[in-house]
Scaffold this motif. Structure first.
Motif, PDB file in Angstrom:
ATOM      1  N   LEU A   1      -2.343  10.693  -3.293  1.00  0.00           N
ATOM      2  CA  LEU A   1      -3.446  11.125  -2.432  1.00  0.00           C
ATOM      3  C   LEU A   1      -4.606  10.127  -2.422  1.00  0.00           C
ATOM      4  O   LEU A   1      -5.252   9.928  -1.402  1.00  0.00           O
ATOM      5  N   LEU A   2      -4.864   9.493  -3.567  1.00  0.00           N
ATOM      6  CA  LEU A   2      -5.960   8.531  -3.646  1.00  0.00           C
ATOM      7  C   LEU A   2      -5.533   7.110  -3.266  1.00  0.00           C
ATOM      8  O   LEU A   2      -6.375   6.238  -3.082  1.00  0.00           O
ATOM      9  N   GLY A   3      -4.231   6.879  -3.197  1.00  0.00           N
ATOM     10  CA  GLY A   3      -3.733   5.553  -2.843  1.00  0.00           C
ATOM     11  C   GLY A   3      -3.922   4.534  -3.959  1.00  0.00           C
ATOM     12  O   GLY A   3      -4.178   3.362  -3.693  1.00  0.00           O
ATOM     13  N   ILE A   4      -3.806   4.979  -5.202  1.00  0.00           N
ATOM     14  CA  ILE A   4      -3.958   4.096  -6.354  1.00  0.00           C
ATOM     15  C   ILE A   4      -2.751   4.263  -7.267  1.00  0.00           C
ATOM     16  O   ILE A   4      -2.043   5.263  -7.187  1.00  0.00           O
ATOM     17  N   PRO A   5      -2.501   3.291  -8.155  1.00  0.00           N
ATOM     18  CA  PRO A   5      -1.356   3.412  -9.077  1.00  0.00           C
ATOM     19  C   PRO A   5      -1.544   4.562 -10.071  1.00  0.00           C
ATOM     20  O   PRO A   5      -2.677   4.945 -10.390  1.00  0.00           O
TER      21      PRO A   5
END
Length: 189
Positions: free
Chosen positions: A155-159
Protein backbone atom coordinates in the motif's frame (compact mmCIF):
# COMPACT_ATOMS: atom_id res chain seq x y z
CA UNK A 1 3.91 -51.66 -40.98
CA UNK A 2 0.73 -49.88 -41.94
CA UNK A 3 -2.59 -51.43 -40.93
CA UNK A 4 -5.75 -51.24 -42.96
CA UNK A 5 -8.27 -48.82 -41.51
CA UNK A 6 -11.88 -49.91 -41.14
CA UNK A 7 -14.53 -47.90 -42.93
CA UNK A 8 -18.15 -47.15 -42.14
CA UNK A 9 -19.89 -46.64 -38.82
CA UNK A 10 -17.26 -48.43 -36.73
CA UNK A 11 -14.29 -46.46 -38.07
CA UNK A 12 -14.11 -43.94 -35.20
CA UNK A 13 -14.36 -46.66 -32.56
CA UNK A 14 -11.64 -48.70 -34.31
CA UNK A 15 -9.44 -45.61 -34.61
CA UNK A 16 -9.86 -44.87 -30.90
CA UNK A 17 -8.93 -48.46 -30.00
CA UNK A 18 -5.81 -48.14 -32.16
CA UNK A 19 -4.95 -44.78 -30.56
CA UNK A 20 -5.35 -46.38 -27.14
CA UNK A 21 -2.85 -49.03 -28.26
CA UNK A 22 -0.36 -46.27 -29.16
CA UNK A 23 -0.91 -46.06 -32.92
CA UNK A 24 0.09 -42.53 -33.99
CA UNK A 25 -1.22 -43.12 -37.51
CA UNK A 26 -4.66 -43.79 -36.03
CA UNK A 27 -4.50 -40.48 -34.19
CA UNK A 28 -3.55 -38.74 -37.44
CA UNK A 29 -6.50 -40.38 -39.18
CA UNK A 30 -8.84 -39.35 -36.36
CA UNK A 31 -7.46 -35.81 -36.57
CA UNK A 32 -7.97 -35.69 -40.35
CA UNK A 33 -11.50 -36.97 -39.93
CA UNK A 34 -12.62 -34.55 -37.17
CA UNK A 35 -10.34 -31.52 -36.99
CA UNK A 36 -12.13 -29.55 -39.71
CA UNK A 37 -15.55 -29.44 -38.10
CA UNK A 38 -14.05 -29.04 -34.62
CA UNK A 39 -12.00 -26.06 -35.83
CA UNK A 40 -15.09 -24.49 -37.41
CA UNK A 41 -17.18 -24.87 -34.25
CA UNK A 42 -14.41 -23.52 -32.03
CA UNK A 43 -13.81 -20.57 -34.37
CA UNK A 44 -17.51 -19.61 -34.17
CA UNK A 45 -17.13 -19.32 -30.38
CA UNK A 46 -13.69 -17.69 -30.29
CA UNK A 47 -12.28 -15.11 -32.74
CA UNK A 48 -8.67 -15.76 -31.65
CA UNK A 49 -7.30 -18.08 -34.36
CA UNK A 50 -4.17 -18.86 -32.36
CA UNK A 51 -6.19 -19.89 -29.32
CA UNK A 52 -8.48 -22.04 -31.48
CA UNK A 53 -5.40 -23.83 -32.87
CA UNK A 54 -4.03 -24.40 -29.37
CA UNK A 55 -7.38 -25.78 -28.18
CA UNK A 56 -7.55 -28.11 -31.17
CA UNK A 57 -4.03 -29.42 -30.47
CA UNK A 58 -4.77 -29.78 -26.77
CA UNK A 59 -7.96 -31.70 -27.58
CA UNK A 60 -6.13 -34.26 -29.69
CA UNK A 61 -3.33 -34.48 -27.14
CA UNK A 62 -6.02 -35.40 -24.60
CA UNK A 63 -7.38 -37.99 -27.05
CA UNK A 64 -3.88 -39.48 -27.31
CA UNK A 65 -3.54 -39.65 -23.54
CA UNK A 66 -7.05 -40.83 -22.69
CA UNK A 67 -8.33 -42.86 -25.63
CA UNK A 68 -8.22 -46.00 -23.49
CA UNK A 69 -10.75 -44.43 -21.10
CA UNK A 70 -13.27 -43.66 -23.87
CA UNK A 71 -16.37 -45.68 -23.09
CA UNK A 72 -18.05 -46.00 -26.45
CA UNK A 73 -19.94 -42.72 -26.57
CA UNK A 74 -20.26 -41.14 -30.00
CA UNK A 75 -16.74 -40.02 -30.91
CA UNK A 76 -17.75 -36.65 -32.35
CA UNK A 77 -19.68 -35.78 -29.19
CA UNK A 78 -16.77 -36.84 -27.00
CA UNK A 79 -14.34 -34.75 -29.05
CA UNK A 80 -16.63 -31.73 -28.88
CA UNK A 81 -16.99 -32.12 -25.11
CA UNK A 82 -13.20 -32.20 -24.75
CA UNK A 83 -12.69 -29.20 -27.05
CA UNK A 84 -15.48 -27.05 -25.61
CA UNK A 85 -14.27 -27.60 -22.04
CA UNK A 86 -10.74 -26.61 -23.01
CA UNK A 87 -12.04 -23.52 -24.76
CA UNK A 88 -14.11 -22.50 -21.74
CA UNK A 89 -11.10 -22.98 -19.46
CA UNK A 90 -8.85 -20.95 -21.77
CA UNK A 91 -11.38 -18.12 -22.03
CA UNK A 92 -11.74 -18.03 -18.23
CA UNK A 93 -7.95 -17.86 -17.86
CA UNK A 94 -7.83 -14.96 -20.34
CA UNK A 95 -10.54 -13.09 -18.44
CA UNK A 96 -8.73 -13.57 -15.14
CA UNK A 97 -5.50 -12.33 -16.70
CA UNK A 98 -7.24 -9.17 -17.97
CA UNK A 99 -8.66 -8.25 -14.56
CA UNK A 100 -6.51 -5.91 -12.53
CA UNK A 101 -5.32 -7.28 -9.23
CA UNK A 102 -7.51 -6.01 -6.44
CA UNK A 103 -5.86 -4.03 -3.71
CA UNK A 104 -6.04 -5.81 -0.39
CA UNK A 105 -8.97 -4.65 1.65
CA UNK A 106 -8.11 -4.03 5.27
CA UNK A 107 -10.24 -6.10 7.63
CA UNK A 108 -13.24 -4.38 9.18
CA UNK A 109 -12.09 -2.73 12.36
CA UNK A 110 -13.12 -4.25 15.67
CA UNK A 111 -14.44 -2.16 18.56
CA UNK A 112 -10.93 -2.10 20.01
CA UNK A 113 -9.47 -0.93 16.69
CA UNK A 114 -12.06 1.85 16.47
CA UNK A 115 -11.11 3.05 19.94
CA UNK A 116 -7.40 2.90 19.10
CA UNK A 117 -7.82 4.62 15.74
CA UNK A 118 -9.95 7.31 17.37
CA UNK A 119 -7.11 8.34 19.64
CA UNK A 120 -6.89 12.04 19.18
CA UNK A 121 -6.38 13.05 22.79
CA UNK A 122 -4.42 11.64 25.67
CA UNK A 123 -0.81 10.69 26.05
CA UNK A 124 -0.75 7.92 23.42
CA UNK A 125 -2.53 10.06 20.83
CA UNK A 126 -0.19 12.98 21.46
CA UNK A 127 2.91 10.77 21.27
CA UNK A 128 1.64 9.17 18.07
CA UNK A 129 0.96 12.59 16.59
CA UNK A 130 4.52 13.75 17.34
CA UNK A 131 6.09 10.89 15.37
CA UNK A 132 7.48 11.72 11.90
CA UNK A 133 4.79 11.11 9.27
CA UNK A 134 6.45 8.06 7.70
CA UNK A 135 6.86 6.37 11.10
CA UNK A 136 3.37 7.21 12.30
CA UNK A 137 1.83 5.98 9.04
CA UNK A 138 3.58 2.60 9.29
CA UNK A 139 2.63 2.24 12.96
CA UNK A 140 -1.02 3.09 12.30
CA UNK A 141 -1.23 0.61 9.40
CA UNK A 142 0.50 -2.28 11.18
CA UNK A 143 -0.76 -1.80 14.74
CA UNK A 144 -4.02 0.11 14.56
CA UNK A 145 -5.28 -1.18 11.19
CA UNK A 146 -3.83 -4.65 11.73
CA UNK A 147 -2.27 -4.94 8.27
CA UNK A 148 0.61 -7.32 7.66
CA UNK A 149 4.07 -6.09 6.76
CA UNK A 150 3.52 -7.23 3.16
CA UNK A 151 0.16 -5.43 2.87
CA UNK A 152 1.59 -2.25 4.38
CA UNK A 153 4.59 -2.36 2.03
CA UNK A 154 2.35 -2.82 -1.00
CA UNK A 155 0.00 0.00 0.00
CA UNK A 156 2.86 2.41 0.75
CA UNK A 157 4.97 1.31 -2.22
CA UNK A 158 8.04 0.57 -0.10
CA UNK A 159 10.04 -2.62 0.60
CA UNK A 160 8.94 -4.88 3.44
CA UNK A 161 12.29 -4.35 5.19
CA UNK A 162 11.62 -0.61 5.25
CA UNK A 163 8.22 -1.22 6.85
CA UNK A 164 9.85 -3.37 9.54
CA UNK A 165 12.60 -0.86 10.33
CA UNK A 166 10.15 2.07 10.43
CA UNK A 167 7.80 0.14 12.70
CA UNK A 168 10.66 -0.70 15.05
CA UNK A 169 11.81 2.95 15.19
CA UNK A 170 8.23 4.16 15.69
CA UNK A 171 7.62 1.75 18.58
CA UNK A 172 10.89 2.75 20.21
CA UNK A 173 10.08 6.48 19.93
CA UNK A 174 6.52 5.95 21.14
CA UNK A 175 7.68 3.87 24.10
CA UNK A 176 10.29 6.52 24.98
CA UNK A 177 7.73 9.32 24.71
CA UNK A 178 5.25 7.50 26.93
CA UNK A 179 7.70 6.35 29.60
CA UNK A 180 9.51 9.68 30.01
CA UNK A 181 6.41 11.83 30.45
CA UNK A 182 5.71 13.47 33.83
CA UNK A 183 3.73 11.33 36.24
CA UNK A 184 4.81 8.03 34.70
CA UNK A 185 6.83 5.70 36.98
CA UNK A 186 10.42 6.21 35.91
CA UNK A 187 9.53 9.42 34.11
CA UNK A 188 10.27 12.99 35.06
CA UNK A 189 8.41 14.32 38.14
Amino acid sequence: MRRERPTGAGEDAALLRAVAAGDADALAALYDRHSGWLHARLARRCPDKELVGEILQDTFLTVWRSAARHRGAETGGWLWTLASRRLADALRRQERAKRPLAEPVPPAPSAEDRVLSGLAYGDAGEALGRLPAELGEVLRMTVVDGLSTRETARLLGIPEGTVKSRALRARHRLRTALTTRPGHPGGTP
